[in-house]
Design an enzyme around this catalytic site. Structure first.
Site, mmCIF file in Angstrom:
data_model
loop_
_atom_site.group_PDB
_atom_site.id
_atom_site.type_symbol
_atom_site.label_atom_id
_atom_site.label_comp_id
_atom_site.label_asym_id
_atom_site.label_seq_id
_atom_site.Cartn_x
_atom_site.Cartn_y
_atom_site.Cartn_z
ATOM 1 N N CYS A 74 0.851 -1.186 0.000
ATOM 2 C CA CYS A 74 0.000 0.000 0.000
ATOM 3 C C CYS A 74 0.891 1.242 0.000
ATOM 4 O O CYS A 74 1.798 1.357 0.836
ATOM 5 C CB CYS A 74 -0.882 -0.025 1.247
ATOM 6 S SG CYS A 74 -1.839 1.488 1.462
ATOM 7 N N CYS A 77 0.305 3.140 3.636
ATOM 8 C CA CYS A 77 0.672 2.622 4.964
ATOM 9 C C CYS A 77 1.639 1.455 4.907
ATOM 10 O O CYS A 77 1.988 0.892 5.937
ATOM 11 C CB CYS A 77 -0.579 2.235 5.748
ATOM 12 S SG CYS A 77 -1.324 0.695 5.146
ATOM 13 N N CYS A 122 -7.420 -1.044 1.211
ATOM 14 C CA CYS A 122 -6.427 -1.546 2.163
ATOM 15 C C CYS A 122 -7.112 -1.748 3.512
ATOM 16 O O CYS A 122 -7.764 -0.842 4.022
ATOM 17 C CB CYS A 122 -5.299 -0.530 2.262
ATOM 18 S SG CYS A 122 -4.131 -0.888 3.578
ATOM 19 N N CYS A 125 -5.408 0.837 6.313
ATOM 20 C CA CYS A 125 -5.622 2.292 6.356
ATOM 21 C C CYS A 125 -6.907 2.717 5.653
ATOM 22 O O CYS A 125 -7.257 3.896 5.684
ATOM 23 C CB CYS A 125 -4.418 3.029 5.766
ATOM 24 S SG CYS A 125 -4.298 2.896 3.985
ATOM 25 N N CYS A 146 -8.443 -5.351 -10.285
ATOM 26 C CA CYS A 146 -8.011 -4.252 -11.153
ATOM 27 C C CYS A 146 -7.605 -3.084 -10.245
ATOM 28 O O CYS A 146 -8.458 -2.450 -9.636
ATOM 29 C CB CYS A 146 -9.191 -3.882 -12.055
ATOM 30 S SG CYS A 146 -8.808 -2.613 -13.254
#
Ligand SMILES: [Zn+2]
Length: 159
Positions: A74, A77, A122, A125, A146
């Site tokens: 990510c 984070c 995510c 976060c 995607c």
């Protein structure tokens, strides 16, 4: 008369308060920052995708055609989200994976305004990543995750 106004004010206060708490439990993530903090940390493009659920232009991400070995984290984070071995060329212009790293990616629900069940973000976060579709490679999972390249950073494996 004054008493009635006071009572109305008190009940208004309590009803606002309880609805605010409900929202909080629905949207709490282990990593939580204010919009200002995210803006300071992320690039304009990353903020647009991760915090405003935007979509980058297809074929614009350098990660789209990148097949280096490693793990995609990510961008906000640093949680590992996808592995390069599960990446495939979907031809759509966005980095595509046939599976996520279990537990690190969460999916949208109908109850969250603007998010449908195919939305993914995510789990650490809450940053928006992209969407999942059922037209992925049939020989593996059949899923196509995607994902916006701007939401990811590739941590190359050392081999
Ligand atoms: Zn994150």
């Amino acid at each position: 008369m004054k008493k009635i106004i006071l009572l109305t004010l008190i009940s208004l206060f309590f009803s606002c308060n309880s609805s605010a708490q409900k929202n909080e439990t629905k949207e709490t993530f282990p990593v939580t920052k204010t919009d200002a903090e995210w803006k300071a940390q992320l690039t304009k493009e990353q903020y647009y995708i991760l915090r405003e659920a935007g979509t980058e232009r297809p074929f614009s991400s350098p990660l789209n055609k990148n097949y280096e070995k490693g793990v995609y984290h990510c961008a906000a984070c640093n949680t590992p989200l996808f592995k390069s071995e599960h990446k495939f060329d979907s031809g759509t212009g966005w980095p595509s994976f046939d599976r996520v790293i279990e537990g690190n990616v969460a999916f949208g629900t109908d109850t969250k305004i603007g998010y449908t069940r195919d939305e993914e973000h995510c789990a650490t976060c809450g940053g928006h990543l992209g969407h999942v579709f059922n037209d992925g490679p049939k020989e593996t999972t059949g899923k196509r995750h995607c994902i916006n390249g701007d939401a990811l950073k590739l941590v190359a494996s050392k081999e």
